[in-house]
Design a protein around this motif. Structure first.
Motif, PDB file in Angstrom:
ATOM      1  N   PHE A  45       6.706 -10.155   2.237  1.00 53.44           N
ATOM      2  CA  PHE A  45       5.356  -9.703   1.953  1.00 53.44           C
ATOM      3  C   PHE A  45       4.484  -9.869   3.190  1.00 53.44           C
ATOM      4  O   PHE A  45       4.534 -10.888   3.873  1.00 53.44           O
ATOM      5  CB  PHE A  45       4.753 -10.516   0.797  1.00 53.44           C
ATOM      6  CG  PHE A  45       3.303 -10.198   0.561  1.00 53.44           C
ATOM      7  CD1 PHE A  45       2.934  -9.059  -0.120  1.00 53.44           C
ATOM      8  CD2 PHE A  45       2.310 -11.033   1.044  1.00 53.44           C
ATOM      9  CE1 PHE A  45       1.596  -8.746  -0.328  1.00 53.44           C
ATOM     10  CE2 PHE A  45       0.972 -10.740   0.840  1.00 53.44           C
ATOM     11  CZ  PHE A  45       0.628  -9.593   0.149  1.00 53.44           C
ATOM     12  N   ALA A  46       3.691  -8.863   3.488  1.00 57.56           N
ATOM     13  CA  ALA A  46       2.732  -8.932   4.595  1.00 57.56           C
ATOM     14  C   ALA A  46       1.531  -8.073   4.226  1.00 57.56           C
ATOM     15  O   ALA A  46       1.678  -7.011   3.626  1.00 57.56           O
ATOM     16  CB  ALA A  46       3.362  -8.422   5.881  1.00 57.56           C
ATOM     17  N   ARG A  47       0.361  -8.522   4.585  1.00 58.09           N
ATOM     18  CA  ARG A  47      -0.843  -7.732   4.331  1.00 58.09           C
ATOM     19  C   ARG A  47      -0.945  -6.641   5.390  1.00 58.09           C
ATOM     20  O   ARG A  47      -0.851  -6.912   6.575  1.00 58.09           O
ATOM     21  CB  ARG A  47      -2.071  -8.622   4.376  1.00 58.09           C
ATOM     22  CG  ARG A  47      -2.083  -9.627   3.254  1.00 58.09           C
ATOM     23  CD  ARG A  47      -3.403 -10.384   3.210  1.00 58.09           C
ATOM     24  NE  ARG A  47      -3.377 -11.408   2.208  1.00 58.09           N
ATOM     25  CZ  ARG A  47      -3.575 -11.202   0.912  1.00 58.09           C
ATOM     26  NH1 ARG A  47      -3.801  -9.978   0.476  1.00 58.09           N
ATOM     27  NH2 ARG A  47      -3.524 -12.187   0.055  1.00 58.09           N
ATOM     28  N   PHE A  48      -1.121  -5.417   4.940  1.00 57.82           N
ATOM     29  CA  PHE A  48      -1.322  -4.300   5.858  1.00 57.82           C
ATOM     30  C   PHE A  48      -2.092  -3.219   5.125  1.00 57.82           C
ATOM     31  O   PHE A  48      -2.113  -3.185   3.903  1.00 57.82           O
ATOM     32  CB  PHE A  48       0.007  -3.761   6.396  1.00 57.82           C
ATOM     33  CG  PHE A  48       0.932  -3.243   5.343  1.00 57.82           C
ATOM     34  CD1 PHE A  48       0.912  -1.920   4.967  1.00 57.82           C
ATOM     35  CD2 PHE A  48       1.798  -4.106   4.701  1.00 57.82           C
ATOM     36  CE1 PHE A  48       1.762  -1.448   3.988  1.00 57.82           C
ATOM     37  CE2 PHE A  48       2.662  -3.642   3.719  1.00 57.82           C
ATOM     38  CZ  PHE A  48       2.640  -2.315   3.366  1.00 57.82           C
ATOM     39  N   PRO A  51      -7.006  -2.263   0.736  1.00 59.47           N
ATOM     40  CA  PRO A  51      -6.792  -2.963  -0.529  1.00 59.47           C
ATOM     41  C   PRO A  51      -6.050  -2.071  -1.518  1.00 59.47           C
ATOM     42  O   PRO A  51      -6.025  -0.855  -1.386  1.00 59.47           O
ATOM     43  CB  PRO A  51      -8.213  -3.248  -1.014  1.00 59.47           C
ATOM     44  CG  PRO A  51      -9.033  -2.171  -0.394  1.00 59.47           C
ATOM     45  CD  PRO A  51      -8.398  -1.893   0.945  1.00 59.47           C
TER      46      PRO A  51
END
Length: 119
Positions: A45-48, A51
């Protein structure tokens, strides 16, 4: 969802993609008794990107599928607007949102602020 009759074992289903759509499909199929495997190419999991946004009709479907999950989502939910349209122009934006009423002057006036909501 209906399953073809297979004596003694559930139908196995492979789902490509662990995003919102793939996970929602997997949840529905698990609840219907399918054997589900999700394949996701991302290693962790990684934020990219931006939203995750859910329209009201998507939230209604989620509530119908699993009310407990719906409640967990809503506990973290942020409402970004109610009956207002927000626009941000990357060339003229200064980061401040303003309410402009019904004025559409930003379309022809280059000096109008570009971060705004129209009611």
């Amino acid at each position: 969802l209906s399953r073809p009759f297979r004596e003694g074992r559930p139908l196995s289903v492979a789902i490509g993609g662990g995003g919102v759509g793939g996970l929602t499909l997997a949840l529905c199929m698990l609840k219907a008794g399918f054997d589900v495997t999700i394949y996701e190419k991302t290693q962790a999991f990684a934020r990219f990107g931006g939203p995750i946004q859910f329209a009201s009709n998507a939230l209604s479907v989620l509530k119908e599928i699993d009310e407990t999950l719906f409640t967990r989502v809503m506990d973290k939910f942020t409402f970004t607007g109610t009956r207002a349209c927000g626009i941000k122009d990357g060339l003229r934006a200064d980061g401040n949102y303003r309410v402009t009423g019904d004025s559409l002057a930003y379309l022809w006036d280059e000096k109008s602020p570009a971060d705004w909501f129209v009611k």
